[in-house]
Design a protein around this motif. Structure first.
Motif, PDB file in Angstrom:
ATOM      1  N   PHE A 113       0.686  -1.202   0.007  1.00 25.61           N
ATOM      2  CA  PHE A 113       0.116  -0.127  -0.004  1.00 25.61           C
ATOM      3  C   PHE A 113       0.910   1.352  -0.094  1.00 25.61           C
ATOM      4  CE2 PHE A 113      -1.772   3.232   2.897  1.00 25.61           C
ATOM      5  CZ  PHE A 113      -2.927   3.604   1.847  1.00 25.61           C
ATOM      6  N   LEU A 114       1.906   1.252   1.025  1.00 23.04           N
ATOM      7  CA  LEU A 114       2.658   2.411   1.075  1.00 23.04           C
ATOM      8  C   LEU A 114       3.534   2.760  -0.251  1.00 23.04           C
ATOM      9  CD1 LEU A 114       4.082   1.968   4.605  1.00 23.04           C
ATOM     10  CD2 LEU A 114       2.567   3.884   3.790  1.00 23.04           C
ATOM     11  N   SER A 115       3.776   1.841  -1.044  1.00 26.23           N
ATOM     12  CA  SER A 115       4.747   1.726  -2.353  1.00 26.23           C
ATOM     13  C   SER A 115       3.768   2.251  -3.047  1.00 26.23           C
ATOM     14  CB  SER A 115       5.175   0.550  -2.577  1.00 26.23           C
ATOM     15  OG  SER A 115       5.976  -0.151  -1.766  1.00 26.23           O
ATOM     16  N   GLU A 116       2.764   1.913  -3.415  1.00 31.34           N
ATOM     17  CA  GLU A 116       1.725   2.400  -4.367  1.00 31.34           C
ATOM     18  C   GLU A 116       1.320   3.902  -4.069  1.00 31.34           C
ATOM     19  OE1 GLU A 116      -2.956   1.814  -5.712  1.00 31.34           O
ATOM     20  OE2 GLU A 116      -1.862   0.376  -4.815  1.00 31.34           O
ATOM     21  N   VAL A 117       1.222   4.263  -2.788  1.00 34.21           N
ATOM     22  CA  VAL A 117       0.890   5.978  -2.572  1.00 34.21           C
ATOM     23  C   VAL A 117       2.200   6.650  -2.676  1.00 34.21           C
ATOM     24  CG1 VAL A 117       0.309   7.424  -0.695  1.00 34.21           C
ATOM     25  CG2 VAL A 117      -0.924   5.158  -0.960  1.00 34.21           C
ATOM     26  N   ILE A 118       3.316   6.203  -2.383  1.00 34.64           N
ATOM     27  CA  ILE A 118       4.548   6.985  -2.527  1.00 34.64           C
ATOM     28  C   ILE A 118       4.791   6.946  -3.803  1.00 34.64           C
ATOM     29  CG2 ILE A 118       7.054   6.578  -2.275  1.00 34.64           C
ATOM     30  CD1 ILE A 118       6.464   5.660   0.532  1.00 34.64           C
ATOM     31  N   GLN A 119       4.560   6.325  -4.792  1.00 35.05           N
ATOM     32  CA  GLN A 119       4.908   6.219  -6.066  1.00 35.05           C
ATOM     33  C   GLN A 119       3.881   7.226  -6.936  1.00 35.05           C
ATOM     34  OE1 GLN A 119       7.280   4.122  -8.021  1.00 35.05           O
ATOM     35  NE2 GLN A 119       6.756   5.897  -9.350  1.00 35.05           N
ATOM     36  N   GLU A 120       2.913   7.255  -6.330  1.00 31.99           N
ATOM     37  CA  GLU A 120       2.148   8.407  -7.059  1.00 31.99           C
ATOM     38  C   GLU A 120       2.458   9.749  -6.712  1.00 31.99           C
ATOM     39  OE1 GLU A 120      -2.715   9.287  -7.639  1.00 31.99           O
ATOM     40  OE2 GLU A 120      -2.204   7.987  -6.068  1.00 31.99           O
ATOM     41  N   PHE A 121       2.861   9.850  -5.418  1.00 36.06           N
ATOM     42  CA  PHE A 121       3.283  11.134  -4.832  1.00 36.06           C
ATOM     43  C   PHE A 121       4.588  11.638  -5.581  1.00 36.06           C
ATOM     44  CE2 PHE A 121       1.078  10.412  -0.610  1.00 36.06           C
ATOM     45  CZ  PHE A 121      -0.038  11.283  -1.082  1.00 36.06           C
ATOM     46  N   THR A 145       9.828   0.743   0.268  1.00 33.30           N
ATOM     47  CA  THR A 145       8.587   1.253  -0.457  1.00 33.30           C
ATOM     48  C   THR A 145       9.133   2.390  -1.602  1.00 33.30           C
ATOM     49  OG1 THR A 145       8.695   3.189   1.110  1.00 33.30           O
ATOM     50  CG2 THR A 145       7.511   0.859   1.681  1.00 33.30           C
ATOM     51  N   GLY A 146      10.186   2.753  -1.372  1.00 36.21           N
ATOM     52  CA  GLY A 146      10.666   4.037  -2.327  1.00 36.21           C
ATOM     53  C   GLY A 146      10.605   5.255  -1.870  1.00 36.21           C
ATOM     54  N   THR A 147      10.399   5.549  -0.420  1.00 30.79           N
ATOM     55  CA  THR A 147      10.432   6.647   0.298  1.00 30.79           C
ATOM     56  C   THR A 147      11.681   7.177   0.335  1.00 30.79           C
ATOM     57  OG1 THR A 147       9.458   7.852   2.231  1.00 30.79           O
ATOM     58  CG2 THR A 147      10.900   5.882   2.663  1.00 30.79           C
ATOM     59  N   ASP A 148      11.301   8.583   0.304  1.00 31.54           N
ATOM     60  CA  ASP A 148      12.697   9.499   0.332  1.00 31.54           C
ATOM     61  C   ASP A 148      13.278   9.380   1.832  1.00 31.54           C
ATOM     62  OD1 ASP A 148      12.620  10.491  -2.418  1.00 31.54           O
ATOM     63  OD2 ASP A 148      10.856  11.059  -1.600  1.00 31.54           O
ATOM     64  N   ARG A 149      12.376   9.606   2.685  1.00 34.20           N
ATOM     65  CA  ARG A 149      12.739  10.085   4.094  1.00 34.20           C
ATOM     66  C   ARG A 149      11.871   9.040   5.201  1.00 34.20           C
ATOM     67  NH1 ARG A 149      13.926  16.359   4.961  1.00 34.20           N
ATOM     68  NH2 ARG A 149      15.313  16.694   3.045  1.00 34.20           N
ATOM     69  N   VAL A 150      12.526   8.849   6.236  1.00 35.77           N
ATOM     70  CA  VAL A 150      11.655   8.413   7.250  1.00 35.77           C
ATOM     71  C   VAL A 150      11.645   9.657   8.644  1.00 35.77           C
ATOM     72  CG1 VAL A 150      11.877   5.933   7.149  1.00 35.77           C
ATOM     73  CG2 VAL A 150      13.620   7.247   8.410  1.00 35.77           C
ATOM     74  N   GLU A 151      10.287   9.712   9.160  1.00 38.42           N
ATOM     75  CA  GLU A 151      10.355  10.521  10.240  1.00 38.42           C
ATOM     76  C   GLU A 151      10.489   9.845  11.484  1.00 38.42           C
ATOM     77  OE1 GLU A 151       7.243  13.685  12.437  1.00 38.42           O
ATOM     78  OE2 GLU A 151       7.851  13.947  10.164  1.00 38.42           O
ATOM     79  N   LEU A 152      11.539   9.768  12.593  1.00 38.37           N
ATOM     80  CA  LEU A 152      11.612   9.178  13.840  1.00 38.37           C
ATOM     81  C   LEU A 152      10.536   9.773  14.698  1.00 38.37           C
ATOM     82  CD1 LEU A 152      15.134   8.675  14.031  1.00 38.37           C
ATOM     83  CD2 LEU A 152      13.750   6.962  13.212  1.00 38.37           C
ATOM     84  N   TYR A 153       9.465   8.706  15.221  1.00 37.95           N
ATOM     85  CA  TYR A 153       8.709   9.096  16.081  1.00 37.95           C
ATOM     86  C   TYR A 153       9.273   9.127  17.551  1.00 37.95           C
ATOM     87  CZ  TYR A 153       4.466   8.138  19.055  1.00 37.95           C
ATOM     88  OH  TYR A 153       3.648   8.105  20.180  1.00 37.95           O
ATOM     89  N   THR A 154       9.451  10.395  18.209  1.00 36.39           N
ATOM     90  CA  THR A 154      10.584  10.643  19.389  1.00 36.39           C
ATOM     91  C   THR A 154       9.678  10.801  20.537  1.00 36.39           C
ATOM     92  OG1 THR A 154      10.003  13.206  18.667  1.00 36.39           O
ATOM     93  CG2 THR A 154      11.982  11.803  17.820  1.00 36.39           C
ATOM     94  N   GLU A 155       8.462  10.266  20.601  1.00 38.14           N
ATOM     95  CA  GLU A 155       7.686  10.444  21.942  1.00 38.14           C
ATOM     96  C   GLU A 155       8.637   9.478  23.133  1.00 38.14           C
ATOM     97  OE1 GLU A 155       3.518   9.658  24.042  1.00 38.14           O
ATOM     98  OE2 GLU A 155       3.791   8.642  22.504  1.00 38.14           O
TER      99      GLU A 155
END
Length: 237
Positions: A113-121, A145-155
């Motif tokens: 799912f993420l790969s498909e969405v990321i490809q469209e963006f 997935t082909g994403t450019d970055r990750v955002e680390l969840y810092t809580e």
């Protein structure tokens, strides 16, 4: 220098609590940029309880720095991002009724799912980032997935730091090292504040950007918005 993107959701919350247009969200966004922030972040939710979808459209002509839109990629959100074409879209797996984001993606179960969405963006020239926990398997799957970055969840880091446990930074250091090795850019956000941001920045290698909203706006009630933005910028140098 790590970039500071200011999340203005809380400004919209204050505006919506009274109706009308005070405070003026667009003016605040413009002012924050004039104070030196390198980005504006919004996180519109389906119920529009703070940022409204129309705000996202209106901000296009105001944000001259980096424009980051966060959210769960349901169809209405995808359509909004494709219409507004921000600099970056940060994919967050929050439930419709979530008060705030409270978990990163399971990038293994949602990889297709993420790969498909990321490809469209990506096809539309929009940089992508996945909100993620400090789990090596999830970071490795995110890279696929082909994403450019990750955002680390810092809580978890912020909670440990507040309790005096500075070792809480270690999973974030290790995750940042892995992400960089896999060719991913590194963002971070959630519960970062004036108290902990300098320590976080000094220890996380290749930290490209932090997105800060709740703490920054709360601190500004006492210290003033322009002053607080510059205090963050100083700590991020």
């Amino acid at each position: 220098m790590t970039k500071l993107s200011v999340n203005i959701n809380k400004i919209a919350t204050l505006r919506n609590s009274r109706g009308g247009n005070v405070p003026n969200l667009l003016k605040v966004a413009a002012d924050i940029q004039s104070f030196g922030a390198q980005g504006i972040t919004i996180h519109p939710r389906p119920d529009e309880r703070h940022i409204k979808y129309q705000d996202a459209r209106d901000l296009v002509s105001v944000v001259t720095s980096e424009y980051n839109i966060e959210g769960n990629p349901i169809q209405s959100f995808i359509d909004l991002v494709l219409e507004t074409k921000p600099t970056q879209v940060t994919l967050v797996p929050d439930a419709i009724d979530a008060i705030t984001s409270n978990a990163g993606w399971n990038t293994i179960d949602n990889q297709s799912f993420l790969s498909e969405v990321i490809q469209e963006f990506s096809n539309n020239g929009i940089r992508t980032s996945i909100f993620i926990d400090t789990d090596f398997k999830m970071i490795e799957a995110a890279a696929k997935t082909g994403t450019d970055r990750v955002e680390l969840y810092t809580e978890a880091f912020a909670d440990a730091y507040q309790k005096g446990n500075k070792n809480g930074i270690k999973p974030y250091i290790d995750s940042a090292v892995l992400a960089h090795k896999l060719g991913l850019g590194i963002n971070a956000g959630h519960d970062l504040s004036l108290d902990n941001i300098k320590y976080f920045k000094e220890n996380i290698p290749n930290l490209a950007e932090v997105s800060i909203g709740h703490a920054l706006i709360s601190e500004s009630l006492y210290l003033g918005l322009e002053n607080v933005v510059n205090m963050y910028l100083h700590r991020l140098k």
